[in-house]
Design an enzyme around this catalytic site. Sequence first.
Site, short mmCIF file in Angstrom:
data_model
loop_
_atom_site.label_atom_id
_atom_site.label_comp_id
_atom_site.label_asym_id
_atom_site.label_seq_id
_atom_site.Cartn_x
_atom_site.Cartn_y
_atom_site.Cartn_z
N CYS A 156 -6.02 -28.95 10.39
CA CYS A 156 -7.19 -29.84 10.47
C CYS A 156 -6.79 -31.30 10.28
O CYS A 156 -7.46 -32.21 10.79
CB CYS A 156 -8.23 -29.42 9.43
SG CYS A 156 -8.98 -27.82 9.85
N HIS A 170 -4.74 -22.14 9.73
CA HIS A 170 -6.06 -22.63 9.31
C HIS A 170 -6.89 -21.53 8.64
O HIS A 170 -7.48 -21.75 7.58
CB HIS A 170 -6.87 -23.22 10.47
CG HIS A 170 -8.29 -23.43 10.04
ND1 HIS A 170 -8.68 -24.50 9.25
CD2 HIS A 170 -9.40 -22.66 10.19
CE1 HIS A 170 -9.95 -24.39 8.96
NE2 HIS A 170 -10.43 -23.29 9.51
N CYS A 193 -6.23 -28.59 5.45
CA CYS A 193 -5.00 -27.91 5.87
C CYS A 193 -4.27 -28.75 6.90
O CYS A 193 -4.82 -29.68 7.48
CB CYS A 193 -5.29 -26.51 6.40
SG CYS A 193 -5.80 -26.42 8.13
N CYS A 211 -11.84 -29.44 5.78
CA CYS A 211 -10.62 -28.70 5.44
C CYS A 211 -9.44 -29.66 5.40
O CYS A 211 -9.33 -30.54 6.25
CB CYS A 211 -10.39 -27.60 6.48
SG CYS A 211 -8.87 -26.66 6.23
N ASP A 256 -7.53 -7.94 -0.10
CA ASP A 256 -6.66 -8.22 1.05
C ASP A 256 -7.46 -7.90 2.28
O ASP A 256 -8.38 -7.07 2.24
CB ASP A 256 -5.42 -7.32 1.04
CG ASP A 256 -5.76 -5.91 1.51
OD1 ASP A 256 -6.34 -5.16 0.71
OD2 ASP A 256 -5.50 -5.58 2.68
N ASP A 303 0.87 -1.17 0.00
CA ASP A 303 0.00 0.00 0.00
C ASP A 303 0.91 1.23 0.00
O ASP A 303 2.14 1.10 0.07
CB ASP A 303 -0.95 -0.02 1.19
CG ASP A 303 -0.21 0.07 2.52
OD1 ASP A 303 1.04 0.14 2.52
OD2 ASP A 303 -0.88 0.06 3.57
#
Lengths: 382, 382
Positions: free
Chosen positions: A320, A346, A317, A315, A277, A91
């Site tokens: 998980c 996660h 990931c 999930c 974002d 930014d």
Amino acid sequence: MSFRFQVEAREGEARAGRLFTPHGEVQTPVFMPVGTLATVKGVPQDTLEELGVQVLLNNTYHLYLRPGVEMVRQLGGVQKFMSWDHPILTDSGGFQVFSLSDLRKVTENGVAFRSHLDGSSHFFSPESAIAAEISLGADIIMAFDECTEHPAEYARTRDSMEMTLRWARRSKEYLEAHKHEVPWFAGRGESVQTLFGIVQGGMFADLRRESAQRTVELDFPGYAIGGLSVGEPRPMTYEMVDAAIRFLPPDKPRYLMGVGTPEEIVHYVAMGVDMMDCVLPTRAARHGLLFTSEGRITIKNARFAQDDGPLDPNCRCKVCARYSRAYLRHLYASNELLAQVLNTIHNLAYYLDTMRRVRQAILLGEFAIFLSGVRPPHLSVS
Amino acid sequence: MSFRFQVEAREGEARAGRLFTPHGEVQTPVFMPVGTLATVKGVPQDTLEELGVQVLLNNTYHLYLRPGVEMVRQLGGVQKFMSWDHPILTDSGGFQVFSLSDLRKVTENGVAFRSHLDGSSHFFSPESAIAAEISLGADIIMAFDECTEHPAEYARTRDSMEMTLRWARRSKEYLEAHKHEVPWFAGRGESVQTLFGIVQGGMFADLRRESAQRTVELDFPGYAIGGLSVGEPRPMTYEMVDAAIRFLPPDKPRYLMGVGTPEEIVHYVAMGVDMMDCVLPTRAARHGLLFTSEGRITIKNARFAQDDGPLDPNCRCKVCARYSRAYLRHLYASNELLAQVLNTIHNLAYYLDTMRRVRQAILLGEFAIFLSGVRPPHLSVS
């Protein structure tokens, strides 16, 4: 590789595409995790890669204060500094400085502000902000803008929008004159940074429209919609996005700054947004608020103390796959560092998976079906 | 797999061996990272596996308070609870309760203490401490002992040592009567936990000797030397280890509790120690003190601000492979979570690499040469 954007598929207003940047390719629509100080809090870079993070956002204001932009320039730019050989977006510091409220003073020339760290005095103009972004060397950089406070009167909002347009021109001119100063210029085939313009206009649809049209007249390779998610009710956010986005060129990437919940980001894609974002997944994670396919979970809740199931059974990931809710609850209740690390992994996985599924749906022409399964965003808790 | 210890090679007093436990094998000499609350602060379990961590230490006192031993038992034991399908060792809580100083009261029956969390009243006897360790279900558990304060008079130290011997017998008898209650009993071929006795005796060589001899008479499958690193000068620590270790049987594992610096652990191996644990690598990491092949580094130091070299050029851990000193310095100076994560990973890598090299040297008969290159431990900073 110089900057290019390519739309691969459309469904309604939604698009799936690719951004090409000096540090690699980004598949859109994309969610960009926030790495304020050149780190996504608590998550090592190899884990971000495993998660499939394509592009990170860094905050110029924060890096300007620590470790300083000259330091990062000397170390080869922010990608090299943080050992992230992939795209980064910065930014301009405008929004961050705006957030300092009474520590700042805005004039036509720029913004005088005091550091939130030590109260020291600083000044950002469009020129000095872009100079800072050049030193940092992100692949995509943002024009210096004024984020109008909310609520604001019409006349005040119009004046602010006009100044942002003048600042956009100055940002562009400064980059044009200094673009070869980016730290990795020679190392990336003489590629340069890409500057996005930012649409402002507060909560007035006609100003949003005018800001979009006149920012487009300045001709940027990409456009952001800024100044939203600043406290307004969510339906108003949608109205403002809608008012602006229809005047942005279809062949340029569109970045909606600072949004949103998992449901909202899907709906913004439906409106034609390519990039987003938000600190929400990472910040919420550190406060024990977890996003799952079965809804939001406050992991501290005592009902998880003996729950040996995964956080989100849908999930895949690594959190998980390995840990139970009982363990995650224990870590959080005990204020253990690992709670923040695992929760963040996660939540990012959940956002990134959502975006991958959105993109896949658009490519298959099944996005309308996908969208119909997502809870209307104005009902969601942000 | 039931417990077994096998010495594979000796050089002087040093030994290289293997421990077989219900949750897998451990190559000795071994350094055990401390995971007080069933987590090594900030480091996910898959990263511990990548680092080659073989066995973790958990603290019974802390897990007894949070989340509670009954909770862990219901969730299948601490290995399942933290998703660490490898060996774990728990202390008995004796040392931790000892650290509470004025929050505790010791009698022949046990120790009354107050929680450091909420001031609530609790009581550990040898029986209840072993019951807690059975519920947690670590592969190796420790007898409940009294860690004599330092300094202490001879008579007081002798009385304390005598009580620890009586408590060791009670610990052993309680485990014998309840060993089938370990949460994973049926799942691990009816294996049971292994109880180590603990040598005490304060800073008196004759009491250390007597404690060792009489603990060995009680016949444990392994022996620990406790009550050291409690504030005494380092040469005294060595003297006490020496006084005790020569009376421990050569075919049983020897665990020196709560030590030490990287140089010291090498020298303890030279004295015949097989197992060690210490909070030093992890705690120091969180305070920015890093161990490297070139000495200790305080990463906050300004001289690292522009240093784009690796933390330790001779280290192959994922931190040294990817990040610069400048970046690690920035993370630490900015109080970023990732500083604690990465610093901890590196320090553990340094300890584990040291121990792997020690083991390899013993196997090759080159340990004397290796040892001669390690700075004498009494000169090291702890």
